[in-house]
Structure formats: structure tokens, C-alpha cells
Design an enzyme around this catalytic site. Structure first.
Site, PDB file in Angstrom:
ATOM      1  N   ALA A  79       9.955  18.496  32.111  1.00 30.71           N
ATOM      2  CA  ALA A  79       9.332  17.350  32.767  1.00 30.71           C
ATOM      3  C   ALA A  79       8.123  16.831  31.998  1.00 30.71           C
ATOM      4  O   ALA A  79       7.831  15.636  32.031  1.00 30.71           O
ATOM      5  CB  ALA A  79       8.936  17.715  34.194  1.00 30.71           C
ATOM      6  N   THR A  80       7.407  17.717  31.306  1.00 34.12           N
ATOM      7  CA  THR A  80       6.242  17.260  30.539  1.00 34.12           C
ATOM      8  C   THR A  80       6.665  16.263  29.465  1.00 34.12           C
ATOM      9  O   THR A  80       6.073  15.192  29.317  1.00 34.12           O
ATOM     10  CB  THR A  80       5.510  18.447  29.904  1.00 34.12           C
ATOM     11  OG1 THR A  80       4.954  19.265  30.937  1.00 34.12           O
ATOM     12  CG2 THR A  80       4.376  17.977  29.002  1.00 34.12           C
ATOM     13  N   ASN A 162       2.362  19.364  42.920  1.00 36.60           N
ATOM     14  CA  ASN A 162       2.649  20.710  42.435  1.00 36.60           C
ATOM     15  C   ASN A 162       1.675  21.762  42.951  1.00 36.60           C
ATOM     16  O   ASN A 162       1.940  22.956  42.850  1.00 36.60           O
ATOM     17  CB  ASN A 162       2.640  20.734  40.909  1.00 36.60           C
ATOM     18  CG  ASN A 162       1.294  20.359  40.334  1.00 36.60           C
ATOM     19  OD1 ASN A 162       0.785  19.270  40.589  1.00 36.60           O
ATOM     20  ND2 ASN A 162       0.694  21.255  39.573  1.00 36.60           N
ATOM     21  N   GLN A 190       8.818  18.899  41.168  1.00 35.95           N
ATOM     22  CA  GLN A 190       8.661  19.774  42.332  1.00 35.95           C
ATOM     23  C   GLN A 190       9.533  19.327  43.506  1.00 35.95           C
ATOM     24  O   GLN A 190       9.801  20.116  44.412  1.00 35.95           O
ATOM     25  CB  GLN A 190       7.196  19.790  42.768  1.00 35.95           C
ATOM     26  CG  GLN A 190       6.236  20.401  41.767  1.00 35.95           C
ATOM     27  CD  GLN A 190       6.352  21.906  41.666  1.00 35.95           C
ATOM     28  OE1 GLN A 190       6.987  22.562  42.492  1.00 35.95           O
ATOM     29  NE2 GLN A 190       5.718  22.490  40.659  1.00 35.95           N
ATOM     30  N   SER A 210      12.626  18.948  35.684  1.00 34.60           N
ATOM     31  CA  SER A 210      12.564  20.178  34.899  1.00 34.60           C
ATOM     32  C   SER A 210      13.475  21.224  35.519  1.00 34.60           C
ATOM     33  O   SER A 210      13.446  21.436  36.736  1.00 34.60           O
ATOM     34  CB  SER A 210      11.122  20.700  34.848  1.00 34.60           C
ATOM     35  OG  SER A 210      10.962  21.611  33.794  1.00 34.60           O
ATOM     36  N   ALA A 211      14.285  21.882  34.693  1.00 35.20           N
ATOM     37  CA  ALA A 211      15.261  22.843  35.207  1.00 35.20           C
ATOM     38  C   ALA A 211      14.623  24.120  35.736  1.00 35.20           C
ATOM     39  O   ALA A 211      15.122  24.727  36.692  1.00 35.20           O
ATOM     40  CB  ALA A 211      16.274  23.186  34.118  1.00 35.20           C
ATOM     41  N   HIS A 212      13.510  24.555  35.127  1.00 31.93           N
ATOM     42  CA  HIS A 212      12.989  25.873  35.484  1.00 31.93           C
ATOM     43  C   HIS A 212      12.320  25.899  36.859  1.00 31.93           C
ATOM     44  O   HIS A 212      11.972  26.970  37.356  1.00 31.93           O
ATOM     45  CB  HIS A 212      12.038  26.397  34.405  1.00 31.93           C
ATOM     46  CG  HIS A 212      10.668  25.799  34.429  1.00 31.93           C
ATOM     47  ND1 HIS A 212       9.596  26.421  35.027  1.00 31.93           N
ATOM     48  CD2 HIS A 212      10.194  24.642  33.914  1.00 31.93           C
ATOM     49  CE1 HIS A 212       8.516  25.672  34.875  1.00 31.93           C
ATOM     50  NE2 HIS A 212       8.848  24.590  34.209  1.00 31.93           N
ATOM     51  N   THR A 248      18.882  18.276  17.988  1.00 26.14           N
ATOM     52  CA  THR A 248      20.091  18.959  18.443  1.00 26.14           C
ATOM     53  C   THR A 248      19.973  19.343  19.913  1.00 26.14           C
ATOM     54  O   THR A 248      18.983  19.968  20.323  1.00 26.14           O
ATOM     55  CB  THR A 248      20.337  20.223  17.594  1.00 26.14           C
ATOM     56  OG1 THR A 248      20.459  19.846  16.231  1.00 26.14           O
ATOM     57  CG2 THR A 248      21.598  20.938  18.049  1.00 26.14           C
ATOM     58  N   CYS A 335      -0.769  25.030  34.589  1.00 27.82           N
ATOM     59  CA  CYS A 335      -1.307  24.338  33.401  1.00 27.82           C
ATOM     60  C   CYS A 335      -2.760  23.945  33.586  1.00 27.82           C
ATOM     61  O   CYS A 335      -3.242  22.996  32.969  1.00 27.82           O
ATOM     62  CB  CYS A 335      -0.468  23.089  33.113  1.00 27.82           C
ATOM     63  SG  CYS A 335       1.288  23.419  32.934  1.00 27.82           S
TER      64      CYS A 335
END
Length: 390
Positions: A79-80, A162, A190, A210-212, A248, A335
């Protein structure tokens, strides 16, 4: 001096910082690390074609989860990067078209992944207005409307905060922006997976993911954008992702992202109800044991798995030092660079209060026992700290 507790595994209540990869996600990624290791840009042989097909299928699956066509999805490292591509790339493209930088609007409680790119744009000549939300963390559409100017190009508002978990009125903000031809961006990292979230239904033009955050792998995310919206790339070389994000493509991570998104949407309503039940139990239990606790952010318009509290009368550094042996949590964003939460300070908390705050975020594996144990650990730690300070 506080006595050392018995050595036990601490209770994890920091699922907004990140989440563990779901077993189904790990299984889905496994073949693409070793057996099917091809580069999706290599279309001259079977390995590359299989990798390209896997990316295409994952893009379609993720698109279905978001209610968008797959070609609108640009894969990023998270996401960043998606925030940077959306904010810097779109604002610069508009400035180039109009031969001058314009006006940007955001919120003081945004993540640094939004605030820092906006500050960079400000250094490039753009005008920036940061709005302060109400004490409960919510932004009113009237605030945005009052801040609009003839040269306003872009508004950026996080769908779900967040740190304090509040849910902003995105659909209303989106309608307001569309009526005036202004782009609305939202960091949805979020929100997506934790609640019903489709960008088009909320009138959001640019969405960062963001996947995580949804039990997927770290290192992959996405920007969802309308095809007609101008965006300048931040990098060059290779032409992947429509020329917007060269390099890639990480096939295993992209496959894992799509799998995680599908898992997050599966039985979502029931999961939200359970998490809210445990979250409310956590809040009521802590309030019973420590009646002077302060809740940060609106308790109703909020992510089901988030609770953010300020504990008066204790040292923040000592609180976290002694609590970390019992409960895994934080005082703000992962962060935050060790600084007191800018989100809480924007809501009126003092530096000392912000330091003595806890962001408690529940996960899919959180149990009733975890909640009760966390209540006991936090209450006992605070009580001992207060007694030792007398």
C-alpha cells in the site's frame, strides 16, 4: 520495582501492524516458488506462459473481490508504494496537463505513507490543506466542502484509520468530489478484508491495498484506478503493469494476495460479529478494572477488531516495557519511527497521553480466553505501575 511474571507466550493483539500468512495462502503460493518459477514477461516458453496465466487469473480473482474489472488493478510492493503512485503520479500528471500544480486536501490523522508523499508534492509547489477531524476521529463532509478551491485536484482520506480504527464517510466524500470533478484517493489497506469494501460503491477513484493486512504475504499490494485517470509512473524500465509499475512481477505473492482476499471475504459478516463481540468484551473488561480509561476514536463507526485506549497516570515507556511480556501491542502505527502517535495528538491528546496509549487489534485466531487474559494483564500492569509511582 515490579516483580517478573511467569514466562508464558504473550497474547497477540497487534494484528493491524500485520497478520500471519493463512495456511491456504502458503499452500497456494508453494508451486510458484519452485516448480512453476517462470517469469510472466517471458512469453516464448511454457514456464513463462504459465506464470503469466497465474498473474492474469489472480488479477481476475482480486477484481471480483473488489467489484472492479481486472485491468484496473496495478500490482505494487504494498500500500505504501500504491499510495505514492496514486498521489505523486496522479498529481504530477494533472499538473502537467494544466501547466501548474494545484491544491490537495487530506487529513492530519492519515498514515505517513500518505502524508509524506503529500509533503513531497508540497515541496514541488502544490498547495496542501490538512484537515483536523473531530475529537472522535471522524471527518465531516462539510469540512472537505469548506476546504475545496477552484484549483483543488485531489482529496485523500483513509477509509479506516490504522491506529484508531474509525471509518470515514467515504461514500459521501466521494459524491462530493465527483460533483466537482475532483479525484478521491483512499488508503484502503485497513478496510479491505475487514469490512465490506468496494471502491466503486464508495465513489473512490484511487484505492491502495496491501496483502499482508489480510493474512496474505508481505511485499505485494495493489493500486485500483480508473483506466482513464492520468497517472505518471514513478519508475521506468520494462513496461510491466501498463507501464505504471515496471519490474518482474512476483508471481507467488500475487497468487497469495488473491487467495488471501477470497479468504477474507469468505464468511466476513460472521467474523466481524465475533471480533466486535470480543472487542466490546475487551473494552468493558478494561473499563471495569480501570474506570478512568479513555477510548480514542468513535466506538460505533469503527473497525470491529480495533480498540485504542489512553491510560492516564502512567509512564508510557514503563507501560510498554512491562506489558510487552504479557501482551503484544503497540502505541500507534508500526511506521511511527518511535515517535508519539501523530493521530492521537491530532485528536487533542497530549504527548504524555499519546505515549501512554495502546492500540489493541484482534485477529482471526483471537479467543475469549485471550481477551480475558489481556484484560487481566493490562489491569494488573497498570495497577502495579500506579502503585509504584506513589
Amino acid at each position: 520495582m515490579l516483580p517478573s511474571p511467569a514466562k508464558t507466550d504473550p497474547i497477540c493483539l497487534d494484528y493491524q501492524a500485520t497478520t500471519p500468512c493463512a495456511a491456504e495462502v502458503i499452500e497456494a503460493m508453494a508451486p510458484w516458488w519452485r516448480e512453476q518459477w517462470g517469469n510472466p514477461s517471458s512469453r516464448q516458453h511454457r514456464l513463462g506462459l504459465l506464470a503469466a496465466a497465474a498473474v492474469s487469473e489472480a488479477r481476475e480473482r482480486l477484481g471480483r473481490c473488489l467489484g472492479v474489472t481486472p485491468e484496473r488493478i496495478v500490482f505494487t510492493s504494498g500500500a505504501t508504494e500504491a499510495n505514492n503512485l496514486a498521489l505523486l503520479g496522479h498529481a504530477r500528471a494533472l499538473a502537467r496537463r494544466r501547466s501548474r500544480p494545484g491544491h490537495l486536501i487530506s487529513v492530519a490523522t492519515e498514515h505517513h505513507a500518505v502524508l509524506d508523499p503529500l509533503r513531497q508534492l508540497e515541496r514541488e509547489g502544490f498547495q496542501l490543506t490538512l484537515l483536523t477531524p473531530a475529537e472522535d476521529g471522524l471527518l465531516q463532509p462539510a469540512q472537505v466542502e469548506a476546504a475545496l478551491r477552484d484549483d483543488t485536484q485531489l482529496v485523500s482520506v483513509m477509509a479506516a484509520n490504522n491506529e484508531i480504527g474509525v471509518l470515514q464517510p467515504m461514500a459521501s466524500l466521494g459524491r462530493l468530489c465527483r460533483e466537482r470533478g475532483i479525484t478521491l484517493h483512499s488508503d484502503g489497506a485497513q478496510a479491505f478484508g475487514a469490512m465490506p469494501f468496494e471502491p466503486d460503491a464508495l465513489n473512490i477513484d484511487l484505492t491502495s491495498l496491501s496483502a499482508h493486512k489480510i493474512y496474505g504475504p508481505k511485499g505485494v499490494g495493489a493500486l485500483v484506478r480508473p483506466l482513464a485517470l492520468p497517472i505518471e509512473p514513478l519508475q521506468w524500465g520494462g513496461g510491466q503493469e501498463g507501464g505504471l509499475r515496471p519490474g518482474t512481477l512476483p508471481v507467488p505473492l500475487i497468487v497469495g494476495f488473491a487467495t488471501a482476499a477470497e479468504l477474507a471475504l469468505r464468511d466476513q459478516d460472521r467474523r466481524m460479529q465475533r471480533l466486535q463481540q470480543w472487542r466490546d468484551r475487551l473494552w468493558m473488561g478494561l473499563r471495569t478494572a480501570l474506570p478512568d480509561l479513555l477510548c480514542n476514536g468513535n466506538l460505533e463507526q469503527r473497525l470491529a477488531h480495533n480498540l485504542n485506549i489512553t491510560i492516564p497516570g502512567v509512564s508510557g515507556s514503563r507501560l510498554h516495557q512491562h506489558l510487552r511480556r504479557h501482551v503484544v501491542c503497540s502505541s500507534g502505527s508500526a511506521c511511527s519511527r518511535g515517535e508519539p502517535s501523530h493521530v492521537l495528538m491530532a485528536l487533542g491528546r497530549s504527548r504524555q497521553e499519546a505515549e501512554a496509549s495502546l492500540r489493541l487489534s484482534l485477529g482471526w485466531a483471537t479467543t475469549e480466553h485471550d481477551i480475558d487474559a489481556a484484560i487481566a494483564a493490562i489491569a494488573e500492569t497498570v495497577t502495579r505501575l500506579r502503585a509504584s509511582a506513589l
